[in-house]
Design an enzyme around this catalytic site. Sequence first.
Site, mmCIF file in Angstrom:
data_model
loop_
_atom_site.group_PDB
_atom_site.id
_atom_site.type_symbol
_atom_site.label_atom_id
_atom_site.label_comp_id
_atom_site.label_asym_id
_atom_site.label_seq_id
_atom_site.Cartn_x
_atom_site.Cartn_y
_atom_site.Cartn_z
ATOM 1 N N LYS A 1 0.844 -1.213 0.000
ATOM 2 C CA LYS A 1 0.000 0.000 0.000
ATOM 3 C C LYS A 1 0.877 1.260 0.000
ATOM 4 O O LYS A 1 0.646 2.200 -0.746
ATOM 5 C CB LYS A 1 -0.944 0.002 1.208
ATOM 6 C CG LYS A 1 -2.035 -1.057 1.104
ATOM 7 C CD LYS A 1 -3.159 -0.650 0.239
ATOM 8 C CE LYS A 1 -3.479 -1.372 -1.057
ATOM 9 N NZ LYS A 1 -3.030 -2.579 -1.478
ATOM 10 N N LYS B 1 -6.203 -0.422 -12.174
ATOM 11 C CA LYS B 1 -6.963 -1.229 -11.215
ATOM 12 C C LYS B 1 -6.785 -2.707 -11.464
ATOM 13 O O LYS B 1 -6.787 -3.524 -10.539
ATOM 14 C CB LYS B 1 -8.442 -0.855 -11.285
ATOM 15 C CG LYS B 1 -9.305 -1.534 -10.253
ATOM 16 C CD LYS B 1 -8.926 -1.110 -8.854
ATOM 17 C CE LYS B 1 -9.597 -1.877 -7.755
ATOM 18 N NZ LYS B 1 -8.955 -1.762 -6.469
HETATM 19 C C1 BG6 Z 1 -3.123 -4.406 -9.782
HETATM 20 C C2 BG6 Z 1 -3.900 -3.522 -8.825
HETATM 21 O O1 BG6 Z 1 -3.202 -3.895 -11.079
HETATM 22 O O2 BG6 Z 1 -3.651 -5.725 -9.799
HETATM 23 C C3 BG6 Z 1 -3.802 -4.133 -7.447
HETATM 24 O O3 BG6 Z 1 -3.343 -2.206 -8.836
HETATM 25 C C4 BG6 Z 1 -4.351 -5.556 -7.487
HETATM 26 O O4 BG6 Z 1 -4.548 -3.359 -6.533
HETATM 27 C C5 BG6 Z 1 -3.683 -6.404 -8.550
HETATM 28 O O5 BG6 Z 1 -4.163 -6.144 -6.253
HETATM 29 C C6 BG6 Z 1 -4.445 -7.702 -8.777
HETATM 30 O O6 BG6 Z 1 -5.728 -7.374 -9.276
HETATM 31 P P1 BG6 Z 1 -6.965 -8.356 -9.117
HETATM 32 O O7 BG6 Z 1 -8.098 -7.604 -9.712
HETATM 33 O O8 BG6 Z 1 -6.631 -9.594 -9.881
HETATM 34 O O9 BG6 Z 1 -7.160 -8.617 -7.663
#
Ligand code: BG6
Length: 692
Positions: A567, A687
């Site tokens: 984080k 994201k």
């Molecule tokens: C990244 C995000 O792109 O992907 C993180 O910034 C996230 O926050 C990671 O934990 C995995 O994404 P997901 O949607 O598969 O949980």
Amino acid sequence: MCGIFGYVNCGICRERRHILQVLFNGLRRLEYRGYDSAGISIDDCLPPSSSATSSTSFSTSRSPLVFRQEGNIESLVKSVYEDVAAMELNLEESFSDHAGIAHTRWATHGEPATRNSHPQTSGAENEFLVVHNGVITNYEVLKETLVRHGFTFESETDTEVIPKLAKFIFDKAHEAEGDQPVTFSQVVLEVMKHLEGACALIFKSKHYPNELIACKRGSPLLLGVKELNEDASNESTLNDSKFLSKNGQPKEFFLSSDANAIVEHTKKVLVIEDNEVLHIKDGGVSILKFDNARGIHGAAPSRPSSVQRALSILEMEVEQINKGNYEHYMQKEIHEQPESLTTTMRGRLIRGGSSKAKSVLLGGLKDHLKTIRRSRRIVFIGCGTSYNAALASRPIMEELSGVPVTMEVASDLLDRQGPIYREDTAIFVSQSGETADTLNALEYASENGALCVGITNTVGSAIARRTVCGVHINAGAEIGVASTKAYTSQIVVMAMLALAIGGDTMSTQARREAIIDGLFDLPNKVREVLKLDAEMKELAELLIAEQSLLVFGRGYNYATALEGALKVKEVALMHSEGILAGEMKHGPLALVDENLPIVVIATRDACFSKQQSVIQQLHARKGRLIVMCSKGDAASVCPGNSCRVIEVPIVEDCLQPVINIVPLQLLAYHLTVLRGYNVDQPRNLAKSVTTE
Ligand code: BG6
């Protein structure tokens, strides 16, 4: 990942200003998907209605307008209104039929720049325009062919081949068919035959005014349909027909990479499936399913077939995607964890009573529990925060299931082509359900015959649709790029999964009932730890100028150390490392001095005494410690106020990571605000990464 959006008004008069606002708002709702450049396309002037024109006559006159800008959505909005003023375009001009498209980008091929923004075009005439989310893996081959046919390219993107291929196919068809009209769907179906890789696409063309075509393979795409006088915030205006009213009825159509950009307009949606071409035309929608697979002996792929599909109603409220009284989505999502955890557990925890033991019910898994219990291994697979959530759940999964649990970072499993056996249960954890590495690992595991289980926060996501069974964490829409509430809900879901898998073991009944009691009380405990907000802000003010931060944890809280450090890295842009405390003496101890701030997680559990000795060893080297301990332990972990203490409520050991991460989420949040960085759209991140 990028965000793509489309808006068509059919038989409903809309001013140009309104159309621009709908496109801009759509992009604002999708900005968390990518925010380094953006673009839109609208019509220059009133095109004749699509049925009136043959595809040749109108096309020769006015081209759609394309506006593209490097930077975030607001920089695009500003430049569009400047251009509109300079072009003396009348914002009050009204369109009874109009089709607009929009895109917000997270650069993969070609740096963030206006030329690489979308819509990408077929050429100066903008005969075909495309917005795209995903990666075309064979774009270089297609580009060579198109260059040989006289096309010139202006961007470094993979996407630019698509509109140019559409023009190439359109021109070819015209040479072949003469005046025989070629339909928009025919052109796009032909284009899709040549594209390889994950893609969600929206096509706009001046040859087919007021029409849009959407199609996808791998990346998400939804259609929203709003009938005249329907009001998304007033359920009673929704006619309960699950099917579209007949063609020609006044309607508005919204295409979007996810529901966030649709829910404020309508709740009636249709999730577009892989290999479907959805054509919006004359107030109606037609869907063609195509199959690129060659027939036996290389026979041509089968003819596309028409598909009828019902609309579904979104279980989402507009409030969920608004910041409410918060300044940032990350801040809102941290503070709404008591509610999101309650929703995650709703209907899944059985309180039991005199006749019935406390238990857990996970409807999506009940038919597979026997198979999972007999598994050779349980393999957790994920990326980023989702991986850390699985790591926090491993000990309780091992304890209650009695099955060995292996951890795999999705990209590493694929790089190693690590062993996956048919007797394994592979559990894929992903907030978005669209992360490419996790999706590819799912494909790999299912090819190897493992039982594939999905844990996601996005209904209808690729991982949810491609796994055999699974659990939705129901944490609500998470918009802040740094995942917070999804992390705590993922841990709770995996704890419930461990309880369900271990549900038939008498020897662990007391332990399971204690955990279930702990789960019922968890939202209250989270409310309590959120009261540390001001204290964490104070700590952030102390650390504002630091270059680096270490976080030591072990057992259940090794994951807390990794996630806390992640984080701080993601949003506060400060180097930070989560370290397994047991490894301290084997290297990291060398870093310790009176300057480097070190967080030690020493809450009560089986590892507490070991953490106390870690604190003493760090003290012995004048370490600058910040100790997270259970309420009432401050004096014992930091005698004589020798260090800064963060006291948190005590809960069951396997649930403690849910509590312990909250102060570190708050610390990262306040550090970011104080250091003046972008909280919700951190530099260089997205994201969910839908490209390898
Ligand atoms: C990244 C995000 O792109 O992907 C993180 O910034 C996230 O926050 C990671 O934990 C995995 O994404 P997901 O949607 O598969 O949980």
